[in-house]
Scaffold this motif. Structure first.
Motif, mmCIF file in Angstrom:
data_model
loop_
_atom_site.group_PDB
_atom_site.id
_atom_site.type_symbol
_atom_site.label_atom_id
_atom_site.label_comp_id
_atom_site.label_asym_id
_atom_site.label_seq_id
_atom_site.Cartn_x
_atom_site.Cartn_y
_atom_site.Cartn_z
ATOM 1 N N PRO A 1 -15.179 14.043 15.868
ATOM 2 C CA PRO A 1 -14.355 13.987 15.382
ATOM 3 C C PRO A 1 -13.202 14.473 14.190
ATOM 4 O O PRO A 1 -13.413 15.393 13.108
ATOM 5 N N ALA A 2 -11.848 14.604 15.010
ATOM 6 C CA ALA A 2 -11.186 14.653 14.224
ATOM 7 C C ALA A 2 -10.790 14.380 12.341
ATOM 8 O O ALA A 2 -9.542 13.638 12.658
ATOM 9 N N LEU A 3 -11.214 14.312 12.001
ATOM 10 C CA LEU A 3 -10.967 13.605 10.304
ATOM 11 C C LEU A 3 -9.403 14.073 9.961
ATOM 12 O O LEU A 3 -9.441 13.115 9.382
ATOM 13 N N LYS A 4 -9.716 15.106 9.790
ATOM 14 C CA LYS A 4 -7.835 15.684 9.986
ATOM 15 C C LYS A 4 -7.000 15.035 9.914
ATOM 16 O O LYS A 4 -5.876 14.523 9.676
ATOM 17 N N TYR A 5 -7.059 14.722 11.241
ATOM 18 C CA TYR A 5 -6.215 13.816 11.717
ATOM 19 C C TYR A 5 -5.880 12.036 11.968
ATOM 20 O O TYR A 5 -5.312 11.064 11.821
ATOM 21 N N MET A 6 -7.112 11.727 11.139
ATOM 22 C CA MET A 6 -7.304 10.543 11.001
ATOM 23 C C MET A 6 -6.369 9.953 10.023
ATOM 24 O O MET A 6 -6.232 10.528 8.682
ATOM 25 N N GLU A 7 -6.473 8.283 9.639
ATOM 26 C CA GLU A 7 -5.842 8.011 8.985
ATOM 27 C C GLU A 7 -6.625 7.727 7.688
ATOM 28 O O GLU A 7 -7.780 7.913 8.047
ATOM 29 N N ALA A 8 -6.167 7.421 6.747
ATOM 30 C CA ALA A 8 -6.606 7.614 4.828
ATOM 31 C C ALA A 8 -7.880 6.145 4.825
ATOM 32 O O ALA A 8 -8.536 6.719 4.392
ATOM 33 N N SER A 9 -7.365 5.445 5.785
ATOM 34 C CA SER A 9 -8.422 4.976 5.455
ATOM 35 C C SER A 9 -9.609 4.571 6.288
ATOM 36 O O SER A 9 -11.616 4.654 5.920
ATOM 37 N N PHE A 10 -9.980 5.574 7.292
ATOM 38 C CA PHE A 10 -10.596 6.408 7.980
ATOM 39 C C PHE A 10 -11.364 7.386 7.406
ATOM 40 O O PHE A 10 -12.661 7.591 6.928
ATOM 41 N N ARG A 11 -10.792 8.058 6.262
ATOM 42 C CA ARG A 11 -11.133 9.093 5.855
ATOM 43 C C ARG A 11 -11.661 8.849 4.079
ATOM 44 O O ARG A 11 -12.168 10.064 3.587
ATOM 45 N N SER A 12 -11.192 7.198 3.887
ATOM 46 C CA SER A 12 -12.185 7.127 2.307
ATOM 47 C C SER A 12 -13.577 6.069 3.335
ATOM 48 O O SER A 12 -14.471 5.539 2.658
ATOM 49 N N ASP A 13 -14.039 6.258 4.330
ATOM 50 C CA ASP A 13 -14.747 5.374 5.050
ATOM 51 C C ASP A 13 -15.779 5.703 4.765
ATOM 52 O O ASP A 13 -16.394 6.890 6.379
ATOM 53 N N ARG A 14 -17.064 5.513 4.783
ATOM 54 C CA ARG A 14 -18.160 6.550 4.290
ATOM 55 C C ARG A 14 -19.061 7.122 5.806
ATOM 56 O O ARG A 14 -18.928 8.205 6.171
ATOM 57 N N GLU A 15 -18.530 5.801 6.373
ATOM 58 C CA GLU A 15 -19.683 6.701 7.711
ATOM 59 C C GLU A 15 -19.058 6.823 8.612
ATOM 60 O O GLU A 15 -19.362 8.142 9.708
#
Length: 133
Positions: A1-15
């Motif tokens: 997964p490209a965490l770099k390009y995800m929205e902030a809500s996904f970057r704060s989702d632990r799973e």
């Protein structure tokens, strides 16, 4: 997964972040700051690539108990530890027991008594300490 390009809500989702660091450990750099201080998450990333420790919260990197856990996964964790821990006898011994190269990361405040004990336990330390000081 490209965490770099995800929205902030996904970057704060632990799973989501856990899945990302299991796939690409350095993805930790894009995680929400609150997750960068979670021991389990950071250790999971570091177990796959010690470089992930570069992105951990500094409170973890100055926590001796955490650094000892990280050292169980690899001696290079000492290179990311807070400077005060790189001069800590227990931390230095834990790293050096795995690899003498860890001596290149020890802090300048390492006590003479620790240096003496290292040299007396492993004579090779003397040569290495001469090159790093």
């Amino acid at each position: 997964p490209a965490l770099k390009y995800m929205e902030a809500s996904f970057r704060s989702d632990r799973e989501v972040v856990f899945a990302a660091v299991c796939s690409k450990p350095t993805s930790l750099q894009y995680a929400d700051p609150t997750l960068k201080s979670e021991q389990e998450l950071v250790l999971a990333a570091a177990s796959r690539c010690d470089l992930a420790l570069r992105y951990a919260d500094m409170t973890l990197m100055s926590d001796k108990a955490f650094i000892r856990k990280a050292l169980c996964q690899g001696w290079r964790a000492i290179s990311y530890a807070d400077a005060s821990l790189r001069s800590d006898e227990d931390v230095v011994y834990a790293a050096v027991e795995q690899n003498m190269e860890a001596l290149r990361y020890v802090g300048p405040d390492l006590s003479r008594s620790v240096v003496y004990r290292l040299v007396s336990r492993k004579w090779q330390a003397f040569k290495f300490l001469q090159r790093t000081r």
